[in-house]
Design an enzyme around this catalytic site. Structure first.
Site, short mmCIF file in Angstrom:
data_model
loop_
_atom_site.label_atom_id
_atom_site.label_comp_id
_atom_site.label_asym_id
_atom_site.label_seq_id
_atom_site.Cartn_x
_atom_site.Cartn_y
_atom_site.Cartn_z
NE ARG A 69 -3.70 -1.28 2.13
CZ ARG A 69 -4.91 -1.49 1.43
NH1 ARG A 69 -4.92 0.19 1.37
NH2 ARG A 69 -6.06 -2.21 1.37
CG ASN A 111 -12.65 11.04 2.69
OD1 ASN A 111 -12.75 10.28 1.42
ND2 ASN A 111 -13.13 10.12 3.81
CG HIS A 113 -17.44 8.69 5.69
ND1 HIS A 113 -17.29 7.72 5.10
CD2 HIS A 113 -18.43 8.26 6.21
CE1 HIS A 113 -17.83 6.86 5.85
NE2 HIS A 113 -18.72 7.19 5.89
CG LEU A 148 -11.54 3.91 7.80
CD1 LEU A 148 -10.89 4.38 7.31
CD2 LEU A 148 -12.19 2.48 8.90
CG ASP A 149 -14.18 7.63 7.11
OD1 ASP A 149 -13.26 7.90 5.61
OD2 ASP A 149 -14.27 5.49 6.92
CD GLU A 178 -21.07 12.49 -0.17
OE1 GLU A 178 -20.67 11.26 0.48
OE2 GLU A 178 -21.37 12.16 -1.53
C1 GRF Z 1 -19.84 8.81 -2.28
O1 GRF Z 1 -20.70 8.67 -1.80
C2 GRF Z 1 -18.45 8.94 -1.01
O2 GRF Z 1 -19.28 9.69 0.12
C3 GRF Z 1 -18.17 8.02 -1.11
O3 GRF Z 1 -18.12 6.94 -1.98
C4 GRF Z 1 -19.38 8.55 -3.06
C5 GRF Z 1 -18.77 8.62 -4.10
O4 GRF Z 1 -19.30 8.94 -4.94
N1 GRF Z 1 -16.60 8.07 -0.12
P1 GRF Z 1 -18.81 9.41 -6.31
O5 GRF Z 1 -18.36 8.32 -7.56
O6 GRF Z 1 -18.52 11.08 -6.09
O7 GRF Z 1 -20.66 9.46 -7.19
#
Ligand code: GRF
Length: 212
Positions: A69, A111, A113, A148-149, A178
């Protein structure tokens, strides 16, 4: 940061609707900057197609071609540095990132989430929220650290869970939030208005500069 504003590197594994929201926010001037590179671990990622359609350089890296990784993340960091990225955005990036990527971009990697963190970290967050019987769900944009998150939270949005909610309908509601809060978090970062203070992110009224 260059004259053109923030240079944004996006890492994505999925369909790339969050990438699209960032591209649109830059095009409409809501974010002063541009996406300069999209990296994906999935060759068929819709994010790569979207980037190509917008003339944005893309890199696909196959995790199987790397022995760890860390070596994979070292290559990602080197690509992002080559494009002089100011901010790395994990936008639906489905790999856990290591210090090889986090350290060179400390406080410059965020990120999105699909839950109201710290509730429901990890995979299938909407499903977790439904199974837990939550009445409110949502999404979070946070700085990425070695947890993690659980890195410092920049922005969150809540959605209510209706009586007939399904994982798909809840996922859709969360997704549209989002698309709103991720560009907003990037805008605040670009204005130098995010100050990390332990686990808290203070949103300043006046810019203090971008972390280096
Ligand atoms: C989103 O819901 C994000 O929070 C999660 O994966 C999804 C990705 O959606 N980690 P997209 O590929 O941006 O449409």
């Amino acid at each position: 940061m260059s004259e053109q504003g923030l240079s944004i590197g996006v890492m994505a594994s999925g369909v790339g609707s969050n990438l699209q929201a960032i591209i649109d926010a830059c095009a409409e001037g809501r974010v002063r900057g541009q996406v300069v590179l999209v990296i994906s671990d999935k060759p068929q990622s819709g994010a790569l197609d979207r980037a190509r359609r917008h003339g944005i350089p893309t890199v696909h890296l196959d995790p199987k071609a790397f022995d760890s990784r860390e070596s994979f993340d070292t290559e990602c960091a080197s690509q992002l540095s080559k494009y002089k990225v100011d901010l790395v955005v994990l936008a639906g990036y489905m790999r856990i990132v290591t210090t090889a990527l986090i350290h060179p971009f400390e406080h410059r990697i965020i990120n999105v989430h699909p839950s109201l963190l710290p509730a429901f970290p990890g995979m299938n967050a909407a499903r977790q929220a439904l199974q837990a019987g939550a009445k409110v769900a949502g999404c979070t944009v946070h700085f990425v650290d070695e947890t993690l998150d659980q890195g410092p939270i920049i922005a969150q949005a809540a959605v209510s869970v209706s009586e007939d909610e399904t994982e798909t309908s809840l996922g859709d509601k969360i997704h549209s939030e989002e698309h709103r809060i991720l560009p907003e978090a990037i805008r605040l970062f670009g204005l130098g208005r995010l100050q990390v203070d332990g686990r808290r992110v203070r949103i300043l009224k006046e810019p203090q500069g971008i972390p280096r």
